[in-house]
Scaffold this motif. Structure first.
Motif, PDB file in Angstrom:
ATOM      1  N   ASP A  36      26.471  30.485  29.004  1.00 21.93           N
ATOM      2  CA  ASP A  36      26.249  29.165  28.418  1.00 21.93           C
ATOM      3  C   ASP A  36      27.291  28.203  28.972  1.00 21.93           C
ATOM      4  OD1 ASP A  36      25.143  27.187  26.907  1.00 21.93           O
ATOM      5  OD2 ASP A  36      25.907  27.891  24.969  1.00 21.93           O
TER       6      ASP A  36
ATOM      7  N   ARG B  84      28.968  27.777  18.519  1.00 14.29           N
ATOM      8  CA  ARG B  84      29.283  28.852  19.457  1.00 14.29           C
ATOM      9  C   ARG B  84      30.555  28.451  20.202  1.00 14.29           C
ATOM     10  NH1 ARG B  84      24.843  30.163  23.669  1.00 14.29           N
ATOM     11  NH2 ARG B  84      24.014  31.452  21.987  1.00 14.29           N
TER      12      ARG B  84
ATOM     13  N   ASP C  42      34.183  29.928  22.576  1.00 16.09           N
ATOM     14  CA  ASP C  42      34.877  30.930  23.376  1.00 16.09           C
ATOM     15  C   ASP C  42      36.135  31.325  22.615  1.00 16.09           C
ATOM     16  OD1 ASP C  42      36.465  32.341  25.143  1.00 16.09           O
ATOM     17  OD2 ASP C  42      36.595  30.734  26.636  1.00 16.09           O
TER      18      ASP C  42
ATOM     19  N   LYS D 294      34.248  37.673  23.614  1.00 16.05           N
ATOM     20  CA  LYS D 294      34.749  36.308  23.467  1.00 16.05           C
ATOM     21  C   LYS D 294      33.807  35.361  22.720  1.00 16.05           C
ATOM     22  CE  LYS D 294      37.843  36.544  27.420  1.00 16.05           C
ATOM     23  NZ  LYS D 294      38.404  35.829  28.573  1.00 16.05           N
ATOM     24  N   TRP D 295      32.519  35.662  22.677  1.00 15.54           N
ATOM     25  CA  TRP D 295      31.622  34.752  21.975  1.00 15.54           C
ATOM     26  C   TRP D 295      31.723  34.966  20.462  1.00 15.54           C
ATOM     27  CZ3 TRP D 295      30.811  31.011  24.842  1.00 15.54           C
ATOM     28  CH2 TRP D 295      30.155  31.028  26.074  1.00 15.54           C
TER      29      TRP D 295
ATOM     30  N   ASP E 202      30.150  32.858  16.664  1.00 14.93           N
ATOM     31  CA  ASP E 202      29.430  31.768  16.008  1.00 14.93           C
ATOM     32  C   ASP E 202      30.184  31.466  14.717  1.00 14.93           C
ATOM     33  OD1 ASP E 202      27.465  31.764  17.991  1.00 14.93           O
ATOM     34  OD2 ASP E 202      26.227  33.205  16.922  1.00 14.93           O
TER      35      ASP E 202
ATOM     36  N   TYR F  69      29.060  38.976  23.006  1.00 18.95           N
ATOM     37  CA  TYR F  69      29.294  39.024  21.572  1.00 18.95           C
ATOM     38  C   TYR F  69      29.764  40.432  21.212  1.00 18.95           C
ATOM     39  CZ  TYR F  69      27.088  34.529  20.403  1.00 18.95           C
ATOM     40  OH  TYR F  69      26.799  33.196  20.272  1.00 18.95           O
TER      41      TYR F  69
ATOM     42  N   TRP G  97      29.148  38.884  14.822  1.00 18.64           N
ATOM     43  CA  TRP G  97      28.970  37.715  15.676  1.00 18.64           C
ATOM     44  C   TRP G  97      29.388  36.436  14.958  1.00 18.64           C
ATOM     45  CZ3 TRP G  97      23.586  38.276  18.516  1.00 18.64           C
ATOM     46  CH2 TRP G  97      23.598  39.474  19.256  1.00 18.64           C
TER      47      TRP G  97
END
Length: 351
Positions: A198, A227, A229, A259-260, A262, A341, A348
């Motif tokens: 992304d 979202r 980083d 690293k992802w 939400d 994720y 997440w």
């Protein structure tokens, strides 16, 4: 932010490159997995690999070619694989073992009873479905006769599902590290993770972003999901809605592996009830900066939560940014990241 390895150093301990059974590799999927491990260990972007190959003056490494190779969509030419490994700083004395592994895979890809119409090296990075074999004793011109059934046989014999390969490794493509966005993959392999590419933006302390979203005026609650980083730790920002203080993006600890994230913030109902649009402003108050890739807005109507709007941030989504009147002040980073994720979906999302 993690620190990129020096260009003249191998970022791994000596002998680690062949760890994991390179000598036993016999199929395309196994080779792809080990190549992706080297890419993750090298902690380098596809753009940098392309630049290193150009500087070396040998085989070129277009980013699209490397991406297809790492996803298992194309079987690479041996020279491409070697140039890729050299760009990842694999020691020269280990390259012959990689070449032998490539040769075993190439031979095993050939259906029994078939011989190649061209040399092994001629496959280059041609899509697997288009590599045409010639059967011994095949009447007529090999390239004009039996082409359809040859391709079908080859597809059945050597096609490797890209999805299965993608789920087995993290291909950590990242831009040059800059403030507000983290560097690429850590110095080890991440398995069985959900991988997403992304593009997004980042800004430092004192910078801000602003956008307008639509919601149902009958809502009894609104949630804002970002979202981010999480390779950049302790991001902290204030949130206003239509000019009124609403909430905060609380700092999260850095995660240099998955690293992802939400992150979810609940907006006070008195700021959203009866309104069709909400103008949201995020202002960074942390020294680590603040990054954003995608916003999802959920509203509660008649006791049911559903998606009301989404704002896709980044240079690759100008239509979404324009539709939501997105603006950023003090931007110091804008690019694409490819991260994973956490393995468990319940991890997440974070408050």
């Amino acid at each position: 932010m993690s620190e990129a390895p020096q260009c003249d150093q191998d970022p791994r301990p000596s002998g680690e490159a062949t760890e994991g059974g390179l000598e036993s590799v016999t199929c395309h999927e196994e080779l792809v997995k080990l190549l992706a491990e080297q890419f993750a260990r090298a902690d380098v972007s596809l753009r940098e690999l392309e630049t290193r190959a150009d500087r070396a003056g040998g085989t070129r490494l277009p980013r699209s070619t490397c991406a297809d190779m790492l996803a298992g969509r194309r079987f690479p030419k041996k020279a491409v694989m070697v140039a890729f490994l050299q760009g990842c700083r694999v020691p020269g004395h280990q390259l012959p073992e990689w070449e032998r592994a490539w040769e075993r895979v190439r031979v095993n890809q050939m259906p029994a009873g078939f011989s190649e119409n061209r040399s092994v090296e001629s496959s280059h990075d041609t899509p697997l479905a288009a590599q045409v074999m010639t059967a011994p004793g095949d009447p007529g011109t090999p390239r004009a006769t039996g082409r359809r059934w040859r391709r079908a046989a080859l597809l059945a014999a050597v096609a490797v599902p890209a999805a299965a390969v993608t789920l087995s490794v993290v291909i950590a493509q990242s831009a040059t590290p800059q403030r507000g966005a983290s560097a690429g993959a850590p110095d080890h392999v991440v398995n069985l993770a959900h991988i997403v590419s992304d593009d997004g933006r980042a800004f430092p302390r004192g910078g801000s972003s602003r956008f307008t979203v639509t919601v149902n005026p009958a809502n009894t609650g609104v949630r804002l999901i970002r979202r981010l980083d999480a390779g950049v730790g302790l991001q902290h920002a204030t949130i206003t809605v239509n000019g009124a203080p609403a909430a905060r993006w609380r700092p999260l600890l850095e995660d240099s592996i998955y690293k992802w994230r939400d992150q979810i913030v609940t907006i006070p109902p008195d700021l959203t009830a009866g309104r069709r649009s909400l103008t949201i402003v995020n202002t960074c108050v942390s020294s680590s900066g603040f990054n954003e890739f995608l916003y999802t807005v959920e509203h509660q109507v008649n006791g049911v939560w559903s998606t009301a709007d989404t704002v896709d941030i980044g240079r690759g989504h100008p239509a979404s940014e324009a539709a939501h009147d997105y603006r950023v002040v003090g931007e110091d980073w804008a690019d694409t990241q490819t991260f994973a994720y956490p393995p468990r979906k319940e991890d997440w999302s974070v408050q």
